[in-house]
Motif scaffolding. Sequence first.
Motif, mmCIF file in Angstrom:
data_model
loop_
_atom_site.group_PDB
_atom_site.id
_atom_site.type_symbol
_atom_site.label_atom_id
_atom_site.label_comp_id
_atom_site.label_asym_id
_atom_site.label_seq_id
_atom_site.Cartn_x
_atom_site.Cartn_y
_atom_site.Cartn_z
ATOM 1 N N LEU A 208 5.897 54.386 36.890
ATOM 2 C CA LEU A 208 6.009 55.819 36.632
ATOM 3 C C LEU A 208 5.073 56.245 35.509
ATOM 4 O O LEU A 208 4.376 57.265 35.612
ATOM 5 C CB LEU A 208 7.466 56.162 36.277
ATOM 6 C CG LEU A 208 7.749 57.633 35.975
ATOM 7 C CD1 LEU A 208 7.578 58.474 37.230
ATOM 8 C CD2 LEU A 208 9.174 57.796 35.420
ATOM 9 N N TRP A 209 5.036 55.437 34.432
ATOM 10 C CA TRP A 209 4.192 55.772 33.288
ATOM 11 C C TRP A 209 2.709 55.703 33.642
ATOM 12 O O TRP A 209 1.941 56.609 33.337
ATOM 13 C CB TRP A 209 4.504 54.822 32.135
ATOM 14 C CG TRP A 209 3.627 55.019 30.930
ATOM 15 C CD1 TRP A 209 2.527 54.291 30.580
ATOM 16 C CD2 TRP A 209 3.774 56.022 29.919
ATOM 17 N NE1 TRP A 209 1.974 54.767 29.412
ATOM 18 C CE2 TRP A 209 2.724 55.831 28.982
ATOM 19 C CE3 TRP A 209 4.679 57.060 29.711
ATOM 20 C CZ2 TRP A 209 2.568 56.644 27.863
ATOM 21 C CZ3 TRP A 209 4.526 57.865 28.600
ATOM 22 C CH2 TRP A 209 3.478 57.660 27.695
ATOM 23 N N ARG A 210 2.325 54.630 34.338
ATOM 24 C CA ARG A 210 0.908 54.397 34.621
ATOM 25 C C ARG A 210 0.377 55.312 35.722
ATOM 26 O O ARG A 210 -0.725 55.866 35.611
ATOM 27 C CB ARG A 210 0.713 52.930 35.032
ATOM 28 C CG ARG A 210 -0.739 52.525 35.281
ATOM 29 C CD ARG A 210 -0.844 51.064 35.661
ATOM 30 N NE ARG A 210 -0.165 50.746 36.895
ATOM 31 C CZ ARG A 210 0.992 50.089 36.970
ATOM 32 N NH1 ARG A 210 1.591 49.668 35.852
ATOM 33 N NH2 ARG A 210 1.562 49.837 38.131
ATOM 34 N N GLU A 211 1.149 55.496 36.782
ATOM 35 C CA GLU A 211 0.658 56.194 37.968
ATOM 36 C C GLU A 211 0.874 57.705 37.924
ATOM 37 O O GLU A 211 0.149 58.452 38.588
ATOM 38 C CB GLU A 211 1.330 55.626 39.227
ATOM 39 C CG GLU A 211 0.992 54.169 39.507
ATOM 40 C CD GLU A 211 -0.475 53.976 39.831
ATOM 41 O OE1 GLU A 211 -1.092 54.902 40.416
ATOM 42 O OE2 GLU A 211 -1.025 52.914 39.500
ATOM 43 N N PHE B 119 15.212 49.519 39.924
ATOM 44 C CA PHE B 119 14.064 49.145 40.746
ATOM 45 C C PHE B 119 12.828 48.811 39.906
ATOM 46 O O PHE B 119 11.738 48.618 40.458
ATOM 47 C CB PHE B 119 13.731 50.264 41.739
ATOM 48 C CG PHE B 119 14.762 50.427 42.821
ATOM 49 C CD1 PHE B 119 14.812 49.544 43.891
ATOM 50 C CD2 PHE B 119 15.686 51.448 42.756
ATOM 51 C CE1 PHE B 119 15.762 49.687 44.900
ATOM 52 C CE2 PHE B 119 16.643 51.611 43.749
ATOM 53 C CZ PHE B 119 16.686 50.725 44.821
ATOM 54 N N LYS B 120 12.985 48.764 38.588
ATOM 55 C CA LYS B 120 11.917 48.375 37.654
ATOM 56 C C LYS B 120 10.648 49.214 37.874
ATOM 57 O O LYS B 120 9.541 48.697 38.033
ATOM 58 C CB LYS B 120 11.598 46.891 37.805
ATOM 59 C CG LYS B 120 12.793 45.982 37.503
ATOM 60 C CD LYS B 120 12.447 44.510 37.691
ATOM 61 C CE LYS B 120 13.650 43.627 37.385
ATOM 62 N NZ LYS B 120 13.354 42.194 37.574
ATOM 63 N N LEU C 299 21.487 60.627 34.349
ATOM 64 C CA LEU C 299 21.879 59.216 34.312
ATOM 65 C C LEU C 299 21.518 58.517 35.627
ATOM 66 O O LEU C 299 21.102 57.349 35.625
ATOM 67 C CB LEU C 299 23.377 59.093 34.046
ATOM 68 C CG LEU C 299 23.848 59.475 32.634
ATOM 69 C CD1 LEU C 299 25.367 59.422 32.550
ATOM 70 C CD2 LEU C 299 23.227 58.555 31.583
ATOM 71 N N GLY C 300 21.672 59.225 36.743
ATOM 72 C CA GLY C 300 21.330 58.632 38.028
ATOM 73 C C GLY C 300 19.844 58.313 38.131
ATOM 74 O O GLY C 300 19.458 57.249 38.614
ATOM 75 N N ILE C 301 18.985 59.228 37.640
ATOM 76 C CA ILE C 301 17.537 58.986 37.648
ATOM 77 C C ILE C 301 17.192 57.787 36.772
ATOM 78 O O ILE C 301 16.402 56.910 37.168
ATOM 79 C CB ILE C 301 16.792 60.236 37.175
ATOM 80 C CG1 ILE C 301 16.959 61.372 38.195
ATOM 81 C CG2 ILE C 301 15.301 59.934 36.968
ATOM 82 C CD1 ILE C 301 16.431 62.707 37.712
ATOM 83 N N LEU C 302 17.779 57.723 35.585
ATOM 84 C CA LEU C 302 17.530 56.588 34.686
ATOM 85 C C LEU C 302 17.978 55.279 35.327
ATOM 86 O O LEU C 302 17.291 54.255 35.215
ATOM 87 C CB LEU C 302 18.266 56.804 33.357
ATOM 88 C CG LEU C 302 17.776 57.979 32.492
ATOM 89 C CD1 LEU C 302 18.680 58.143 31.276
ATOM 90 C CD2 LEU C 302 16.341 57.767 32.054
ATOM 91 N N PHE C 303 19.122 55.289 36.014
ATOM 92 C CA PHE C 303 19.633 54.069 36.654
ATOM 93 C C PHE C 303 18.682 53.599 37.756
ATOM 94 O O PHE C 303 18.352 52.405 37.842
ATOM 95 C CB PHE C 303 21.024 54.330 37.240
ATOM 96 C CG PHE C 303 21.541 53.186 38.065
ATOM 97 C CD1 PHE C 303 22.069 52.054 37.461
ATOM 98 C CD2 PHE C 303 21.476 53.228 39.460
ATOM 99 C CE1 PHE C 303 22.531 50.982 38.221
ATOM 100 C CE2 PHE C 303 21.936 52.173 40.230
ATOM 101 C CZ PHE C 303 22.470 51.037 39.610
ATOM 102 N N VAL C 304 18.223 54.523 38.602
ATOM 103 C CA VAL C 304 17.341 54.156 39.716
ATOM 104 C C VAL C 304 16.027 53.573 39.192
ATOM 105 O O VAL C 304 15.548 52.531 39.679
ATOM 106 C CB VAL C 304 17.072 55.384 40.610
ATOM 107 C CG1 VAL C 304 15.949 55.084 41.608
ATOM 108 C CG2 VAL C 304 18.333 55.784 41.348
#
Length: 342
Positions: free
Chosen positions: A40-43, A34-35, A25-30
């Motif tokens: 993350l998907w592209r790079e 921070f949008k 949940l913490g990873i999803l929140f960050v």
Amino acid sequence: MSHFFVTDEGYLIYGADVSIILVSLGILFVLTYFKKWKWLWREWLTTVDHKKIGIMYIIAAILMLVRGGIDALLMRAQLTVPNEHFLTAQHYNEIFTTHGTIMIFFMAMPILFGLMNIAVPLQIGARDVAFPYLNAVSFWMFFVGAFIFNISFVIGGSPDAGWSSYAPYAGIKLDPVGENYYLIGLQLSGIGSLATGINFLVTILKMRAPGMTLFKMPMFTWSVLNASVIIIYAFPVLTVALAMMLIDRLFGAHFFTIGAGGSPMMWANLFWFWGHPEVYIVLLPAFGIISEVVATFAHKKLFAYKAMVWSLIAISCLSFTTWLHHFYTMGNTAPVNAFFSV
């Protein structure tokens, strides 16, 4: 707080489950706050850049090091004093199995695959590996395999037959659920490793810079070339063995069931025919790293370069001739034991 996490095994497992959920949940929140989802998907998640794939291998390996390290600490805590009941026998067998499996399959190999991805194309003057898309697929097969193996801790129970999963301990009667995660997770990861071996073999043989002959390659590249050959010959054996065990468990076959005409020793044969060369899949690149680092920081030319190259080739060949010396508890004849001891 210490009672919640340490003194009772049920609380320990519950605390681990809660920790996994909170970290996720913490990873999803960050990422959301921070949008960073598109970035993350592209790079990273869809990249075919060998350097980024190498970094992802290393990050995943470090995470698995933490996971396997926690298992090691729990085992040490259990063995601190005689007759300790910190863990039940079943839970001890589970973390004994997951520790060994994680450290070999999901930590040691991926961290070296990461270094291979980062360094080899640069060392031979190639723009990328021979098959960049396959390289990305290989990483994600490893990652999904590691995820499937580790999720068993939360869903259904971890495998408990040891990291080598000898029959009959890995059979459906003694391990009804957990072993399935082991077999499927390792199957996916192993196929990804086989693809990596093919990829780097082709990369090194076909994509070297003009003028770079084989005996002008850096020692790390030579070690990766030999490790890739071992991967190509050893991993299909593991793939077949895992498939046979899974068919035994899910469809009632009897490849390794002695009461129905199968042979538990055949599993040991197949596993160690892969498992002994596997030692050198991990060790040879480490030899290459040490050779290059020491020579570079000593500002000296590597001593006996050609002798080391031929030694790597000899080790690679000999690694396939010694698998039976792992049969410590098997009833082989004296001549067989003597031959493989030598």
